[in-house]
Scaffold this active site. Structure first.
Site, PDB file in Angstrom:
ATOM      1  N   ALA A 179       0.815  -1.212   0.000  1.00 51.65           N
ATOM      2  CA  ALA A 179       0.000   0.000   0.000  1.00 51.65           C
ATOM      3  C   ALA A 179       0.852   1.266   0.000  1.00 51.65           C
ATOM      4  CB  ALA A 179      -0.943  -0.006   1.202  1.00 51.65           C
TER       5      ALA A 179
ATOM      6  N   ASP B 254      12.592   4.958   4.212  1.00 48.45           N
ATOM      7  CA  ASP B 254      11.618   4.199   4.999  1.00 48.45           C
ATOM      8  C   ASP B 254      12.196   3.753   6.346  1.00 48.45           C
ATOM      9  OD1 ASP B 254      10.256   4.476   2.623  1.00 48.45           O
ATOM     10  OD2 ASP B 254      10.727   2.449   1.941  1.00 48.45           O
TER      11      ASP B 254
HETATM   12  C1  GLA Z   1      10.093   3.503  -1.649  1.00 50.82           C
HETATM   13  C2  GLA Z   1      11.558   3.277  -1.283  1.00 50.82           C
HETATM   14  C3  GLA Z   1      12.157   4.539  -0.690  1.00 50.82           C
HETATM   15  C4  GLA Z   1      11.890   5.752  -1.563  1.00 50.82           C
HETATM   16  C5  GLA Z   1      10.420   5.810  -1.976  1.00 50.82           C
HETATM   17  C6  GLA Z   1      10.157   6.902  -2.964  1.00 50.82           C
HETATM   18  O1  GLA Z   1       9.348   3.712  -0.504  1.00 50.82           O
HETATM   19  O2  GLA Z   1      11.674   2.225  -0.359  1.00 50.82           O
HETATM   20  O3  GLA Z   1      13.542   4.343  -0.476  1.00 50.82           O
HETATM   21  O4  GLA Z   1      12.734   5.757  -2.681  1.00 50.82           O
HETATM   22  O5  GLA Z   1       9.979   4.589  -2.531  1.00 50.82           O
HETATM   23  O6  GLA Z   1      10.331   8.143  -2.379  1.00 50.82           O
END
Ligand code: GLA
Length: 385
Positions: free
Chosen positions: A126, A175
């Site tokens: 999600a 993240d």
């Molecule tokens: C995913 C990746 C992150 C980042 C985002 C886009 O969540 O895990 O490292 O690159 O996409 O911002």
């Protein structure tokens, strides 16, 4: 039941005993700053209330045994020789963290083995980083169980290494930093070049605003080709522009190199340059309590992700359009894109209107309406018991 209670109960039924401890870590929502992290840029995520919990205990028989309340069956593999390629299913996330922590410490961490029971409230696919929630909870657990005394930045790096090398998704550090370092009621300004994190108090409730997350129902996977391709395009654009990474590129430099870049690399780089600028414009607005002014920046981020970075899908565009039409101040896709969720910034008195508008849009497309979920900036990863 909370994820923590479910993980503890699953541990006891699977391993017929109590775990040594219980740890949990949240998913994340990125307010603004998408596809900037692997370009050494800026992002402004916060932890969401939904969490993943792991109950864990060291073993002495040399086995790594992992169960999840969300998956059938049980993974049982040898502790010795754990390396990229030896686990190829979902357990590559937690076991990848163990492998990465072995790399980081230079020791055979928990060589005797590990029992792990997992339960999660973070919906997978999600765009809310269920993967980082699992990695971060596991990293904290192993850090404690093995007495590694690594700091949270080092644990975040291990989560990212696990994802990059064991899972094969070439993601950045956004993240994991968000899951391990966020504070309640605050967003976290990330400088992804040096890993610096600065909490920025948000005060959404005091401003009469809500952040609603709407799941498009389109599942995304970052180990599919689109994410890696975008990343490679950014690196190619930086090379043409003669900068270390797109963090160092400017709009003037971009215009000067437009022909040499070609249309696609030009647009990919323009997204990253303007998105970094949007993050840096957002922070002082938040500081001054002018949260309503974030709306246009958030929507501009979506337009840039849709048109320049080309990671949106029609379902996400429809949610954004419906929300804006019903009074949302701003709306955009979140996370890597190619599916996942949209966030909407909504005056509290308009949340029902936004939910109804999204429902009408999905009904018109013949699809089941998603239920928008309000999220509050929440606490980072922690030991629960
Ligand atoms: C995913 C990746 C992150 C980042 C985002 C886009 O969540 O895990 O490292 O690159 O996409 O911002």
């Amino acid at each position: 039941m909370s994820a923590g209670s479910r993980a503890a109960a699953l541990f006891e039924t699977t391993f017929a005993g109590a775990p040594e401890g219980l740890w949990s870590a949240p998913g994340r929502l990125n307010l603004i700053g998408e596809h900037t992290d692997y370009n050494d840029g800026f992002a402004l995520p916060f932890a969401i209330p939904q969490r993943t919990a792991v109950a864990a205990d060291p073993r002495s028989d040399g086995r790594l045994v992992v169960v999840s309340a969300e998956r059938p069956g049980l993974v049982d593999t040898a502790s010795a020789g754990l390396a990229p390629g030896t686990v190829t299913d979902w357990s590559a996330y937690p076991l990848g963290v163990l492998w990465a922590l072995r790399q980081a410490s230079g020791e055979e961490v928990l060589g005797g083995g590990l029992s792990l029971a997992i339960a999660s409230d973070v919906p997978p696919g999600a765009g809310l980083s269920s993967s980082a929630a699992l990695e971060s909870a596991t990293a904290l657990a192993i850090n404690d169980l093995a007495g590694l005394r690594l700091n949270r930045h080092q644990l975040a790096a291990a989560g990212r290494l696990a994802e990059n090398r064991m899972v094969g998704a070439p993601t950045g550090i956004l993240d994991q930093l968000a899951s391990l370092l966020s504070r309640p009621d605050a967003a976290l300004l990330l400088d992804c070049r040096d890993g610096e994190t600065t909490p920025v108090d948000l005060g959404l409730a005091a401003a009469g605003l809500a952040v609603l997350v709407v799941d498009s129902g389109v599942q995304h996977r970052l180990s599919d080709g689109g994410y890696a391709q975008r990343r490679a395009q950014c690196e190619a654009a930086a090379e043409v522009l003669g900068v270390r990474s797109l963090r160092d590129a400017t709009l003037a430099g971009l215009e000067a190199a437009r022909e040499r870049l070609g249309d696609v690399l030009y647009r990919r780089a323009r997204h990253v340059i303007t998105e970094n600028a949007r993050v840096l414009s957002t922070v002082p607005l938040v500081g001054q309590g002018e949260l309503r002014e974030l709306g246009p920046l958030i929507t501009a981020s979506h337009v840039s992700l849709r048109d320049d970075f080309e990671v949106s899908v029609p379902e996400l565009d429809a949610i954004v359009e419906a929300a804006l039409g019903a009074g949302a101040l701003g709306a955009r896709l979140v996370g890597g894109g190619f599916g996942g969720s949209a966030l909407t910034l909504v005056p509290r008195e308009r949340t029902d209107d936004v939910a109804a508008a999204v429902a009408r849009t999905f009904a018109a497309r013949g699809a089941a309406a998603p239920t928008p979920v309000e999220v509050h900036p929440s606490a980072a990863a922690r030991r629960e018991a």
